[in-house]
Design a protein around this motif. Structure first.
Motif, PDB file in Angstrom:
ATOM      1  N   GLU A  79      -7.139  12.469  -4.716  1.00  0.00           N
ATOM      2  CA  GLU A  79      -6.541  12.300  -3.392  1.00  0.00           C
ATOM      3  C   GLU A  79      -5.073  11.891  -3.456  1.00  0.00           C
ATOM      4  O   GLU A  79      -4.457  11.649  -2.427  1.00  0.00           O
ATOM      5  N   GLU A  80      -4.533  11.816  -4.655  1.00  0.00           N
ATOM      6  CA  GLU A  80      -3.135  11.428  -4.862  1.00  0.00           C
ATOM      7  C   GLU A  80      -2.834  10.101  -4.159  1.00  0.00           C
ATOM      8  O   GLU A  80      -1.819   9.944  -3.483  1.00  0.00           O
ATOM      9  N   LEU A  89      -0.534  10.846  -0.614  1.00  0.00           N
ATOM     10  CA  LEU A  89      -0.977  11.714   0.484  1.00  0.00           C
ATOM     11  C   LEU A  89      -1.996  11.008   1.368  1.00  0.00           C
ATOM     12  O   LEU A  89      -2.091  11.283   2.561  1.00  0.00           O
ATOM     13  N   TYR A  90      -2.788  10.138   0.773  1.00  0.00           N
ATOM     14  CA  TYR A  90      -3.859   9.440   1.481  1.00  0.00           C
ATOM     15  C   TYR A  90      -3.753   7.941   1.208  1.00  0.00           C
ATOM     16  O   TYR A  90      -3.122   7.514   0.250  1.00  0.00           O
ATOM     17  N   GLU A  91      -4.451   7.192   2.060  1.00  0.00           N
ATOM     18  CA  GLU A  91      -4.682   5.775   1.825  1.00  0.00           C
ATOM     19  C   GLU A  91      -6.196   5.587   1.749  1.00  0.00           C
ATOM     20  O   GLU A  91      -6.930   6.170   2.553  1.00  0.00           O
ATOM     21  N   ARG A  92      -6.656   4.807   0.792  1.00  0.00           N
ATOM     22  CA  ARG A  92      -8.081   4.496   0.703  1.00  0.00           C
ATOM     23  C   ARG A  92      -8.308   3.215   1.494  1.00  0.00           C
ATOM     24  O   ARG A  92      -7.776   2.162   1.169  1.00  0.00           O
ATOM     25  N   ILE A  93      -9.097   3.330   2.554  1.00  0.00           N
ATOM     26  CA  ILE A  93      -9.318   2.232   3.502  1.00  0.00           C
ATOM     27  C   ILE A  93     -10.821   1.957   3.603  1.00  0.00           C
ATOM     28  O   ILE A  93     -11.616   2.893   3.653  1.00  0.00           O
ATOM     29  N   ALA A  94     -11.215   0.706   3.682  1.00  0.00           N
ATOM     30  CA  ALA A  94     -12.608   0.342   3.959  1.00  0.00           C
ATOM     31  C   ALA A  94     -12.818   0.437   5.464  1.00  0.00           C
ATOM     32  O   ALA A  94     -12.141  -0.253   6.235  1.00  0.00           O
ATOM     33  N   VAL A 110     -12.871   5.285   2.740  1.00  0.00           N
ATOM     34  CA  VAL A 110     -12.486   6.532   3.394  1.00  0.00           C
ATOM     35  C   VAL A 110     -11.035   6.807   3.008  1.00  0.00           C
ATOM     36  O   VAL A 110     -10.196   5.901   3.058  1.00  0.00           O
ATOM     37  N   TYR A 111     -10.760   8.048   2.649  1.00  0.00           N
ATOM     38  CA  TYR A 111      -9.376   8.455   2.381  1.00  0.00           C
ATOM     39  C   TYR A 111      -8.803   9.025   3.671  1.00  0.00           C
ATOM     40  O   TYR A 111      -9.201  10.105   4.117  1.00  0.00           O
ATOM     41  N   LEU A 112      -7.897   8.265   4.288  1.00  0.00           N
ATOM     42  CA  LEU A 112      -7.226   8.676   5.521  1.00  0.00           C
ATOM     43  C   LEU A 112      -5.827   9.172   5.177  1.00  0.00           C
ATOM     44  O   LEU A 112      -5.215   8.715   4.206  1.00  0.00           O
ATOM     45  N   ALA A 113      -5.314  10.068   5.993  1.00  0.00           N
ATOM     46  CA  ALA A 113      -3.949  10.559   5.793  1.00  0.00           C
ATOM     47  C   ALA A 113      -2.980   9.386   5.759  1.00  0.00           C
ATOM     48  O   ALA A 113      -3.069   8.468   6.587  1.00  0.00           O
TER      49      ALA A 113
END
Length: 138
Positions: A79-80, A89-94, A110-113
């Protein structure tokens, strides 16, 4: 923090990255949905973007305990996502997702933009109206 993963694009069962990254590393894979987010079409993969009232359909993936650390690292690379790097490109968020069909809320990664990507998508992206990557026009 060890959490399951909510996947909504190329990591879903039947998609190309599922076999490459998840096969043999998961304990469970169940349908789920992310609320207050919408889906945008990207260059061969989707982006989930926070938006009140939206829904993104996907799958809740629970990794095998002995595969978790390696899988987390592999998915961050795919997911870079690099914590704190504005080029990600994404942020990994709980986030809370809803497991189906029992409607159980579950906290998951969740990988959000990333914010800059989300802004660009909101102004000129192609939204997947169904919120389901599997139903997009191919």
């Amino acid at each position: 923090m060890t959490l399951p993963f909510f996947v909504y694009g190329t990591l879903r069962p039947g998609e190309p990255n599922h076999d490459a990254f998840l096969r043999g590393r998961t304990r469970t894979e169940r349908p789920a949905r992310l609320t207050d987010a919408v889906l945008y079409d990207g260059p061969g993969y989707p982006y989930a973007v926070p938006e009140p009232g939206g829904v993104v359909h996907g799958d809740l993936i629970t990794a095998l305990p002995d595969a978790y650390a390696e899988l987390l690292h592999a998915l961050d690379a795919l997911e870079e996502y690099v914590p704190g790097d504005p080029r990600s490109l994404y942020e990994r968020i709980a986030r809370e997702v809803i497991r189906e069909p029992d409607e159980t809320p579950v906290r998951a990664w969740v990988y959000l933009a990333a914010p800059s990507i989300a802004t660009a998508l909101r102004t000129g992206g192609t939204r997947i109206q169904t919120g389901d990557w599997h139903s997009r026009n191919r």
